[in-house]
Scaffold this motif. Structure first.
Motif, mmCIF file in Angstrom:
data_model
loop_
_atom_site.group_PDB
_atom_site.id
_atom_site.type_symbol
_atom_site.label_atom_id
_atom_site.label_comp_id
_atom_site.label_asym_id
_atom_site.label_seq_id
_atom_site.Cartn_x
_atom_site.Cartn_y
_atom_site.Cartn_z
ATOM 1 N N THR A 1 0.832 -1.207 0.000
ATOM 2 C CA THR A 1 0.000 0.000 0.000
ATOM 3 C C THR A 1 0.864 1.254 0.000
ATOM 4 O O THR A 1 2.007 1.251 0.449
ATOM 5 C CB THR A 1 -0.915 0.029 1.242
ATOM 6 N N VAL A 2 0.274 2.342 -0.487
ATOM 7 C CA VAL A 2 0.944 3.636 -0.491
ATOM 8 C C VAL A 2 -0.091 4.707 -0.154
ATOM 9 O O VAL A 2 -1.264 4.584 -0.517
ATOM 10 C CB VAL A 2 1.601 3.933 -1.858
ATOM 11 N N ALA A 3 0.338 5.723 0.556
ATOM 12 C CA ALA A 3 -0.508 6.871 0.875
ATOM 13 C C ALA A 3 0.279 8.151 0.621
ATOM 14 O O ALA A 3 1.498 8.116 0.406
ATOM 15 C CB ALA A 3 -0.974 6.816 2.326
ATOM 16 N N GLU A 4 -0.409 9.258 0.644
ATOM 17 C CA GLU A 4 0.245 10.537 0.372
ATOM 18 C C GLU A 4 1.407 10.786 1.315
ATOM 19 O O GLU A 4 2.447 11.295 0.915
ATOM 20 C CB GLU A 4 -0.786 11.664 0.480
ATOM 21 N N ARG A 5 1.221 10.403 2.574
ATOM 22 C CA ARG A 5 2.298 10.607 3.559
ATOM 23 C C ARG A 5 2.320 9.435 4.530
ATOM 24 O O ARG A 5 1.405 8.611 4.562
ATOM 25 C CB ARG A 5 2.076 11.924 4.303
ATOM 26 N N GLU A 6 3.356 9.354 5.322
ATOM 27 C CA GLU A 6 3.479 8.301 6.327
ATOM 28 C C GLU A 6 2.447 8.501 7.433
ATOM 29 O O GLU A 6 1.955 9.600 7.646
ATOM 30 C CB GLU A 6 4.884 8.306 6.931
ATOM 31 N N GLY A 7 2.133 7.420 8.136
ATOM 32 C CA GLY A 7 1.200 7.503 9.253
ATOM 33 C C GLY A 7 -0.099 6.802 8.945
ATOM 34 O O GLY A 7 -0.446 6.549 7.779
ATOM 35 N N ALA A 8 -0.833 6.483 9.989
ATOM 36 C CA ALA A 8 -2.070 5.723 9.855
ATOM 37 C C ALA A 8 -3.109 6.461 9.019
ATOM 38 O O ALA A 8 -3.236 7.686 9.086
ATOM 39 C CB ALA A 8 -2.644 5.416 11.231
ATOM 40 N N VAL A 9 -3.842 5.692 8.229
ATOM 41 C CA VAL A 9 -4.945 6.199 7.412
ATOM 42 C C VAL A 9 -6.230 5.592 7.975
ATOM 43 O O VAL A 9 -6.296 4.392 8.229
ATOM 44 C CB VAL A 9 -4.758 5.786 5.938
ATOM 45 N N ALA A 10 -7.252 6.416 8.156
ATOM 46 C CA ALA A 10 -8.535 5.937 8.667
ATOM 47 C C ALA A 10 -9.459 5.629 7.496
ATOM 48 O O ALA A 10 -9.983 6.532 6.840
ATOM 49 C CB ALA A 10 -9.175 6.968 9.588
ATOM 50 N N ALA A 11 -9.662 4.336 7.219
ATOM 51 C CA ALA A 11 -10.563 3.911 6.149
ATOM 52 C C ALA A 11 -12.006 4.061 6.601
ATOM 53 O O ALA A 11 -12.287 4.418 7.753
ATOM 54 C CB ALA A 11 -10.258 2.460 5.773
ATOM 55 N N VAL A 12 -12.951 3.785 5.706
ATOM 56 C CA VAL A 12 -14.366 3.794 6.066
ATOM 57 C C VAL A 12 -14.580 2.852 7.257
ATOM 58 O O VAL A 12 -13.989 1.773 7.327
ATOM 59 C CB VAL A 12 -15.238 3.359 4.867
ATOM 60 N N GLY A 13 -15.403 3.280 8.208
ATOM 61 C CA GLY A 13 -15.613 2.491 9.421
ATOM 62 C C GLY A 13 -14.535 2.719 10.460
ATOM 63 O O GLY A 13 -14.473 2.021 11.466
ATOM 64 N N ASN A 14 -13.647 3.703 10.191
ATOM 65 C CA ASN A 14 -12.556 4.062 11.093
ATOM 66 C C ASN A 14 -11.531 2.940 11.261
ATOM 67 O O ASN A 14 -10.867 2.839 12.282
ATOM 68 C CB ASN A 14 -13.087 4.511 12.463
ATOM 69 N N LEU A 15 -11.415 2.077 10.240
ATOM 70 C CA LEU A 15 -10.365 1.067 10.234
ATOM 71 C C LEU A 15 -9.027 1.764 10.044
ATOM 72 O O LEU A 15 -8.832 2.479 9.060
ATOM 73 C CB LEU A 15 -10.600 0.066 9.101
ATOM 74 N N SER A 16 -8.101 1.571 10.974
ATOM 75 C CA SER A 16 -6.801 2.224 10.912
ATOM 76 C C SER A 16 -5.815 1.346 10.148
ATOM 77 O O SER A 16 -5.605 0.178 10.493
ATOM 78 C CB SER A 16 -6.277 2.487 12.328
ATOM 79 N N VAL A 17 -5.222 1.915 9.101
ATOM 80 C CA VAL A 17 -4.312 1.179 8.228
ATOM 81 C C VAL A 17 -3.005 1.953 8.101
ATOM 82 O O VAL A 17 -3.013 3.162 7.872
ATOM 83 C CB VAL A 17 -4.920 0.990 6.820
ATOM 84 N N ASN A 18 -1.899 1.252 8.242
ATOM 85 C CA ASN A 18 -0.584 1.870 8.067
ATOM 86 C C ASN A 18 -0.054 1.552 6.667
ATOM 87 O O ASN A 18 0.210 0.388 6.366
ATOM 88 C CB ASN A 18 0.405 1.353 9.110
ATOM 89 N N PRO A 19 0.109 2.564 5.823
ATOM 90 C CA PRO A 19 0.632 2.303 4.485
ATOM 91 C C PRO A 19 2.091 1.840 4.551
ATOM 92 O O PRO A 19 2.849 2.265 5.425
ATOM 93 C CB PRO A 19 0.518 3.656 3.784
ATOM 94 N N ALA A 20 2.469 0.996 3.613
ATOM 95 C CA ALA A 20 3.859 0.536 3.564
ATOM 96 C C ALA A 20 4.790 1.656 3.110
ATOM 97 O O ALA A 20 5.949 1.707 3.526
ATOM 98 C CB ALA A 20 3.973 -0.662 2.626
ATOM 99 N N TYR A 21 4.268 2.542 2.255
ATOM 100 C CA TYR A 21 5.089 3.621 1.701
ATOM 101 C C TYR A 21 4.295 4.918 1.632
ATOM 102 O O TYR A 21 3.059 4.907 1.598
ATOM 103 C CB TYR A 21 5.567 3.285 0.283
ATOM 104 N N ALA A 22 5.023 6.027 1.576
ATOM 105 C CA ALA A 22 4.461 7.327 1.218
ATOM 106 C C ALA A 22 4.849 7.602 -0.234
ATOM 107 O O ALA A 22 5.696 6.908 -0.802
ATOM 108 C CB ALA A 22 5.010 8.414 2.133
ATOM 109 N N PHE A 23 4.218 8.597 -0.840
ATOM 110 C CA PHE A 23 4.502 8.901 -2.238
ATOM 111 C C PHE A 23 5.987 9.091 -2.505
ATOM 112 O O PHE A 23 6.500 8.639 -3.529
ATOM 113 C CB PHE A 23 3.754 10.167 -2.680
ATOM 114 N N ASP A 24 6.679 9.759 -1.595
ATOM 115 C CA ASP A 24 8.081 10.093 -1.856
ATOM 116 C C ASP A 24 9.044 8.924 -1.662
ATOM 117 O O ASP A 24 10.227 9.037 -1.969
ATOM 118 C CB ASP A 24 8.522 11.294 -1.011
ATOM 119 N N SER A 25 8.552 7.790 -1.168
ATOM 120 C CA SER A 25 9.440 6.642 -0.965
ATOM 121 C C SER A 25 8.964 5.380 -1.673
ATOM 122 O O SER A 25 9.586 4.332 -1.565
ATOM 123 C CB SER A 25 9.578 6.349 0.540
ATOM 124 N N CYS A 26 7.867 5.486 -2.403
ATOM 125 C CA CYS A 26 7.235 4.311 -3.005
ATOM 126 C C CYS A 26 8.024 3.793 -4.210
ATOM 127 O O CYS A 26 8.353 4.567 -5.113
ATOM 128 C CB CYS A 26 5.821 4.668 -3.438
#
Length: 199
Positions: free
Chosen positions: A44-69
């Motif tokens: 997975t990748v997200a705009e930045r590092e740190g937990a992302v809250a999906a629908v239902g408040n499921l907390s997901v930690n991306p493996a990478y941020a855009f700048d390191s993917c």
């Protein structure tokens, strides 16, 4: 000596209020089809590092941020309520456009199509999305783009779009079959104990 095959990088975008099954379903499909990581590296990748809250408040930690993917070979853009906001986010739209240009194949799930539409990559293609978001997709694409209802997925060659939620699993297995053969896709569906709905 046979040359070792290079595993394809399958990069799955996540963002605030992403629909869980939109990204976890394809994640599982590609993992199940990966032959223990020999054919697909899935992350997975997200705009930045740190937990992302999906629908239902499921907390997901991306493996990478855009700048390191690492460079994606396959890019998956899932949907969810957050897609309406993120399609207006220049950082996400620009990254998806750039990553799509380098990728072998791009797959959207559900309203991930709205993010792809914002990149301009859907102009002139056949597209689909969740049945409840067809009107939003029609408003987001030019008249040269054909919005198709009542299908699980559509294949434009490089860009594949799927309908809502579980259709992303069907489309992912379709992509596996397209890349590695139908037997591999069927085996993955069996591993998942999933009743694969093909177009």
């Amino acid at each position: 000596m046979e040359q070792a095959r290079q595993a394809r990088n399958v990069v799955i975008l996540i963002y605030e209020k992403v629909e869980p099954l939109d990204f976890v379903g394809p994640f599982e499909a590609f993992i199940s089809a990966s032959d223990f990581g020999r054919d697909f590296n899935v992350y997975t990748v997200a705009e930045r590092e740190g937990a992302v809250a999906a629908v239902g408040n499921l907390s997901v930690n991306p493996a990478y941020a855009f700048d390191s993917c690492p460079k994606p070979d396959i890019l998956i853009v899932p949907g969810g309520w957050g897609s309406r906001k993120e399609r207006l986010n220049p950082a996400i739209v620009n990254w998806v456009r750039e990553a799509s240009g380098e990728a072998e194949l791009v797959l959207s799930v559900c309203t991930g199509a709205l993010i792809l539409a914002a990149t301009g990559l859907l102009d002139g293609l056949d597209v689909t999305t969740n049945r409840s978001a067809m009107h939003e997709l029609r408003a987001a694409v030019p008249s040269t783009t054909r919005v198709i209802e009542g299908v699980r997925y559509v294949d434009n060659g490089k860009i594949v779009l799927s309908a809502g939620v579980s259709a992303g699993i069907d489309a992912s297995l379709y992509v596996v079959g397209k890349l590695l053969g139908i037997e591999r896709a069927e085996k993955a569906a069996t591993i998942m104990e999933y009743d694969w709905r093909r177009e």
